[in-house]
Design an enzyme around this catalytic site. Structure first.
Site, PDB file in Angstrom:
ATOM      1  N   CYS A 112       4.446  -8.427  11.389  1.00  0.00           N
ATOM      2  CA  CYS A 112       3.004  -8.216  11.521  1.00  0.00           C
ATOM      3  C   CYS A 112       2.651  -6.901  12.194  1.00  0.00           C
ATOM      4  O   CYS A 112       1.489  -6.485  12.183  1.00  0.00           O
ATOM      5  CB  CYS A 112       2.377  -9.388  12.271  1.00  0.00           C
ATOM      6  SG  CYS A 112       2.704 -10.990  11.503  1.00  0.00           S
ATOM      7  N   HIS A 250      -4.167  -6.952  14.908  1.00  0.00           N
ATOM      8  CA  HIS A 250      -3.577  -7.806  13.878  1.00  0.00           C
ATOM      9  C   HIS A 250      -4.361  -9.112  13.828  1.00  0.00           C
ATOM     10  O   HIS A 250      -4.628  -9.728  14.862  1.00  0.00           O
ATOM     11  CB  HIS A 250      -2.110  -8.057  14.200  1.00  0.00           C
ATOM     12  CG  HIS A 250      -1.491  -9.167  13.422  1.00  0.00           C
ATOM     13  ND1 HIS A 250      -1.601  -9.282  12.056  1.00  0.00           N
ATOM     14  CD2 HIS A 250      -0.757 -10.253  13.826  1.00  0.00           C
ATOM     15  CE1 HIS A 250      -0.977 -10.363  11.653  1.00  0.00           C
ATOM     16  NE2 HIS A 250      -0.449 -10.964  12.708  1.00  0.00           N
ATOM     17  N   ASN A 280      -3.936 -14.913   8.362  1.00  0.00           N
ATOM     18  CA  ASN A 280      -2.943 -13.956   8.840  1.00  0.00           C
ATOM     19  C   ASN A 280      -2.193 -13.397   7.635  1.00  0.00           C
ATOM     20  O   ASN A 280      -1.379 -14.088   7.032  1.00  0.00           O
ATOM     21  CB  ASN A 280      -1.981 -14.666   9.803  1.00  0.00           C
ATOM     22  CG  ASN A 280      -0.917 -13.747  10.364  1.00  0.00           C
ATOM     23  OD1 ASN A 280      -0.682 -12.652   9.861  1.00  0.00           O
ATOM     24  ND2 ASN A 280      -0.244 -14.208  11.412  1.00  0.00           N
TER      25      ASN A 280
END
Length: 323
Positions: A112, A250, A280
């Site tokens: 990520c 993020h 996500n």
């Protein structure tokens, strides 16, 4: 040394929208349970397009906005943890799909944090003069590595890709950065484990393609490390939070962002969040967010923003970029 400038952001996401209510028909969950813990309402799940195709879509859109022909792109750096193949790199497949036949192309794996790391790599190639421009992409089809019986993970992730074009310029680009890794905690987030297993070995471990995550460990790690990383890039650039228009984290969990905001003593409206629509998307989350911000007119020329990623590795990193 040259300066760099980011000239365009773009995204490409699957058309298929999966809501929390849709997931409640697959696993024991509910819209309220998911949203109250994560801030996620829906996500995009690919029905046919693999990571390379999503990344190619984002890359083509970014080149179109930048007014650059695919043949003129010299470098493609692609961040993903859900590649089409172990080899070749997804970047090489994207090179073919978009017709960037003159570009050097390779992947990086930083989960990520991937887009922050990829942008850092491309920025160095530009500043040292080896290349005049680069296409930086973060893209994932995490849906193919999820255990859809595990409600702790399958409700969190989505598919998509985001990209930017960076080139030589008079000012802007990456102003300062702060990158880290902690391999001691590598097993806090893993996916697609391939054990050593050949005709000469006695290894009996099985492969596991599914993503596995210690959610509590990742939560605690992010809320500890991200505020310090943001302060680090500000110190390196000799700037303050007053000089920054937005912080683009993020897009993992709204609760994480709320704690980061409290630690930095900032209101939530200084953070851009869109995880309610996309979930996500790992390495794609920051460039998708930047693309939406540009589309909505939230960022423009000479604006400074902080991007900050955190995830498997463990990896984390922040950068101040000027549009």
């Amino acid at each position: 040394m040259y300066d760099s400038k980011i000239v365009a952001f773009a995204k490409y996401v699957p058309e298929n929208i999966v809501t929390n209510d849709d997931l409640s028909k697959i696993v024991e969950t509910s819209d309220d349970w998911i949203f109250s813990r994560t801030g996620i309402r829906e996500r995009r799940i690919s029905l046919s397009e693999n990571t390379s195709e999503l990344c190619a879509g984002a890359g083509e859109n970014a080149l179109l906005k930048a007014g650059i022909s695919p043949e003129d792109i010299e470098l493609i750096v692609l961040a993903t943890m859900s590649p089409d193949y172990s080899s070749p790199s997804t970047a090489c497949i994207v090179q073919k799909l978009i017709g960037a036949k003159n570009a050097v192309a390779f992947d990086i794996s930083a989960a990520c944090s991937g887009f922050v790391f990829a942008l850092s790599v491309a920025d160095k190639f530009i500043k040292t003069g080896l290349f005049k421009n680069a296409l930086v992409i973060g893209g994932e089809t995490t849906s193919k590595i999820l255990d859809w019986n595990d409600r702790a993970t399958c409700v969190l992730f989505g598919d998509g890709a985001g990209a930017c074009v960076i080139e030589r310029g008079n000012a802007g680009g990456v102003i300062s950065e702060d990158l880290h890794s902690d391999g001691e905690k590598y097993d806090s987030l893993t996916s697609s484990f391939i054990p050593l297993n050949n005709v000469f070995s006695e290894n009996t471990k099985d492969c596991c393609k599914w993503l596995r995550m210690d959610g509590r460990e990742i939560f605690n790690f992010a809320t500890r490390k991200v505020p310090a990383s943001i302060n680090s890039v500000l110190e390196k650039a000799k700037l303050s939070l007053d000089d920054i228009k937005y912080i683009v984290p993020h897009q993992a969990n709204s609760r994480i962002v709320e704690i980061i905001a409290r630690k930095l003593k900032l209101p939530m409206d200084r953070f851009f969040m869109n995880m309610d629509k996309y979930g996500n998307t790992s390495a794609a989350s920051i460039p998708i967010a930047l693309s939406e911000m540009a589309e909505q007119g939230l960022i423009g020329e000479k604006d400074k923003v902080i991007i900050t990623g955190f995830g498997g590795g463990l990896t984390w990193g922040s950068a101040i970029i000027q549009i």
